[in-house]
Design a protein around this motif. Structure first.
Motif, PDB file in Angstrom:
ATOM      1  N   LEU A 161      25.762   2.183  -7.064  1.00  0.00           N
ATOM      2  CA  LEU A 161      25.259   2.866  -5.872  1.00  0.00           C
ATOM      3  C   LEU A 161      24.310   4.005  -6.213  1.00  0.00           C
ATOM      4  CD1 LEU A 161      28.426   3.154  -3.644  1.00  0.00           C
ATOM      5  CD2 LEU A 161      26.376   1.817  -3.176  1.00  0.00           C
ATOM      6  N   THR A 162      24.526   4.642  -7.345  1.00  0.00           N
ATOM      7  CA  THR A 162      23.749   5.834  -7.676  1.00  0.00           C
ATOM      8  C   THR A 162      22.686   5.596  -8.742  1.00  0.00           C
ATOM      9  OG1 THR A 162      25.457   6.547  -9.247  1.00  0.00           O
ATOM     10  CG2 THR A 162      25.608   7.392  -6.992  1.00  0.00           C
ATOM     11  N   SER A 212      31.751   2.348   4.431  1.00  0.00           N
ATOM     12  CA  SER A 212      30.877   3.447   4.845  1.00  0.00           C
ATOM     13  C   SER A 212      31.271   4.687   4.059  1.00  0.00           C
ATOM     14  CB  SER A 212      31.018   3.733   6.340  1.00  0.00           C
ATOM     15  OG  SER A 212      30.628   2.612   7.085  1.00  0.00           O
ATOM     16  N   LEU A 213      30.255   5.422   3.610  1.00  0.00           N
ATOM     17  CA  LEU A 213      30.491   6.667   2.873  1.00  0.00           C
ATOM     18  C   LEU A 213      29.901   7.813   3.668  1.00  0.00           C
ATOM     19  CD1 LEU A 213      29.576   5.454  -0.725  1.00  0.00           C
ATOM     20  CD2 LEU A 213      31.837   5.556   0.360  1.00  0.00           C
ATOM     21  N   LEU A 214      30.739   8.791   4.014  1.00  0.00           N
ATOM     22  CA  LEU A 214      30.337   9.908   4.834  1.00  0.00           C
ATOM     23  C   LEU A 214      30.630  11.220   4.106  1.00  0.00           C
ATOM     24  CD1 LEU A 214      29.351  11.070   7.550  1.00  0.00           C
ATOM     25  CD2 LEU A 214      31.726  10.966   8.336  1.00  0.00           C
ATOM     26  N   PRO A 215      29.557  11.873   3.589  1.00  0.00           N
ATOM     27  CA  PRO A 215      29.762  13.175   2.959  1.00  0.00           C
ATOM     28  C   PRO A 215      30.079  14.234   4.021  1.00  0.00           C
ATOM     29  CG  PRO A 215      27.496  12.394   2.627  1.00  0.00           C
ATOM     30  CD  PRO A 215      28.194  11.414   3.511  1.00  0.00           C
ATOM     31  N   PRO A 216      30.636  15.364   3.604  1.00  0.00           N
ATOM     32  CA  PRO A 216      30.932  16.424   4.576  1.00  0.00           C
ATOM     33  C   PRO A 216      29.657  16.877   5.277  1.00  0.00           C
ATOM     34  CG  PRO A 216      31.697  17.028   2.367  1.00  0.00           C
ATOM     35  CD  PRO A 216      30.949  15.745   2.254  1.00  0.00           C
ATOM     36  N   MET A 217      29.827  17.262   6.529  1.00  0.00           N
ATOM     37  CA  MET A 217      28.694  17.767   7.316  1.00  0.00           C
ATOM     38  C   MET A 217      28.449  19.227   6.934  1.00  0.00           C
ATOM     39  SD  MET A 217      27.759  15.340   9.141  1.00  0.00           S
ATOM     40  CE  MET A 217      28.334  13.783   9.739  1.00  0.00           C
ATOM     41  N   ARG A 227      32.494   9.649 -10.343  1.00  0.00           N
ATOM     42  CA  ARG A 227      33.343   9.064  -9.304  1.00  0.00           C
ATOM     43  C   ARG A 227      32.868   9.605  -7.969  1.00  0.00           C
ATOM     44  NH1 ARG A 227      39.188  10.945 -10.557  1.00  0.00           N
ATOM     45  NH2 ARG A 227      38.026  12.828 -10.178  1.00  0.00           N
ATOM     46  N   LEU A 228      33.333   9.003  -6.905  1.00  0.00           N
ATOM     47  CA  LEU A 228      33.014   9.501  -5.576  1.00  0.00           C
ATOM     48  C   LEU A 228      33.702  10.850  -5.386  1.00  0.00           C
ATOM     49  CD1 LEU A 228      31.461   8.406  -3.075  1.00  0.00           C
ATOM     50  CD2 LEU A 228      33.687   7.745  -2.165  1.00  0.00           C
ATOM     51  N   ARG A 229      32.954  11.824  -4.897  1.00  0.00           N
ATOM     52  CA  ARG A 229      33.566  13.130  -4.598  1.00  0.00           C
ATOM     53  C   ARG A 229      34.723  12.936  -3.626  1.00  0.00           C
ATOM     54  NH1 ARG A 229      31.604  17.913  -5.635  1.00  0.00           N
ATOM     55  NH2 ARG A 229      29.568  18.033  -6.594  1.00  0.00           N
ATOM     56  N   ARG A 230      35.783  13.655  -3.816  1.00  0.00           N
ATOM     57  CA  ARG A 230      36.950  13.526  -2.937  1.00  0.00           C
ATOM     58  C   ARG A 230      36.653  14.054  -1.529  1.00  0.00           C
ATOM     59  NH1 ARG A 230      37.720   9.629  -5.226  1.00  0.00           N
ATOM     60  NH2 ARG A 230      38.473   9.682  -7.328  1.00  0.00           N
ATOM     61  N   THR A 266      24.632  14.871  -6.384  1.00  0.00           N
ATOM     62  CA  THR A 266      25.449  16.041  -6.103  1.00  0.00           C
ATOM     63  C   THR A 266      26.281  15.853  -4.839  1.00  0.00           C
ATOM     64  OG1 THR A 266      23.857  17.505  -7.176  1.00  0.00           O
ATOM     65  CG2 THR A 266      25.367  18.532  -5.610  1.00  0.00           C
ATOM     66  N   VAL A 267      25.692  15.231  -3.835  1.00  0.00           N
ATOM     67  CA  VAL A 267      26.384  15.021  -2.560  1.00  0.00           C
ATOM     68  C   VAL A 267      27.491  13.977  -2.680  1.00  0.00           C
ATOM     69  CG1 VAL A 267      26.052  14.073  -0.230  1.00  0.00           C
ATOM     70  CG2 VAL A 267      24.464  15.772  -1.124  1.00  0.00           C
ATOM     71  N   LEU A 268      27.257  12.905  -3.432  1.00  0.00           N
ATOM     72  CA  LEU A 268      28.200  11.783  -3.476  1.00  0.00           C
ATOM     73  C   LEU A 268      29.167  11.775  -4.655  1.00  0.00           C
ATOM     74  CD1 LEU A 268      26.097   8.662  -2.417  1.00  0.00           C
ATOM     75  CD2 LEU A 268      27.747   9.947  -1.050  1.00  0.00           C
ATOM     76  N   THR A 269      28.750  12.310  -5.810  1.00  0.00           N
ATOM     77  CA  THR A 269      29.548  12.072  -7.011  1.00  0.00           C
ATOM     78  C   THR A 269      30.030  13.346  -7.702  1.00  0.00           C
ATOM     79  OG1 THR A 269      27.656  12.008  -8.521  1.00  0.00           O
ATOM     80  CG2 THR A 269      28.281   9.952  -7.457  1.00  0.00           C
ATOM     81  N   GLU A 270      31.092  13.166  -8.474  1.00  0.00           N
ATOM     82  CA  GLU A 270      31.631  14.198  -9.338  1.00  0.00           C
ATOM     83  C   GLU A 270      32.323  13.469 -10.485  1.00  0.00           C
ATOM     84  OE1 GLU A 270      33.845  18.307  -8.578  1.00  0.00           O
ATOM     85  OE2 GLU A 270      34.867  16.591  -7.706  1.00  0.00           O
TER      86      GLU A 270
END
Length: 91
Positions: free
Chosen positions: A37-38, A83-88, A54-57, A47-51
């Motif tokens: 995906l990345t 669907s992947l939804l990062p924090p708003m 892995r996918l950010r918790r 930065t928004v999706l991964t850490e």
């Protein structure tokens, strides 16, 4: 197996697309999809999706309309929609 991944929120904006089809091995977790995906993603999207690759918790993973744990094994099936939804952010 093929998984349809939909990016929501700022992830969609940063990626420049809203949906991608990813090939995954049987038994894969959402975290296992992160490298595909990345690949070629901007630093901001990473930065928004991964850490730690892995996918950010803090990113909500929604599989066929149900929230799931991205590290859980054997949750993905051929043809699933993820669907992947990062924090708003914002105000």
């Amino acid at each position: 197996m093929k998984i349809i991944v939909q990016l929501l929120g700022q992830a969609r904006h940063l990626a420049g697309f809203d949906q991608v089809e990813v090939e995954a091995p049987d038994g894969a977790s959402v975290d296992d999809l992160v490298p595909d995906l990345t690949a070629g993603a901007s630093d901001r999207l990473l930065t928004v999706l991964t850490e730690d690759q892995r996918l950010r918790r803090s990113v909500m993973a929604i599989l066929n309309d149900e929230t799931i744990d991205p590290a859980a094994r054997d949750t993905l099936k051929d043809g699933d929609e993820l669907s992947l939804l990062p924090p708003m952010s914002g105000g």
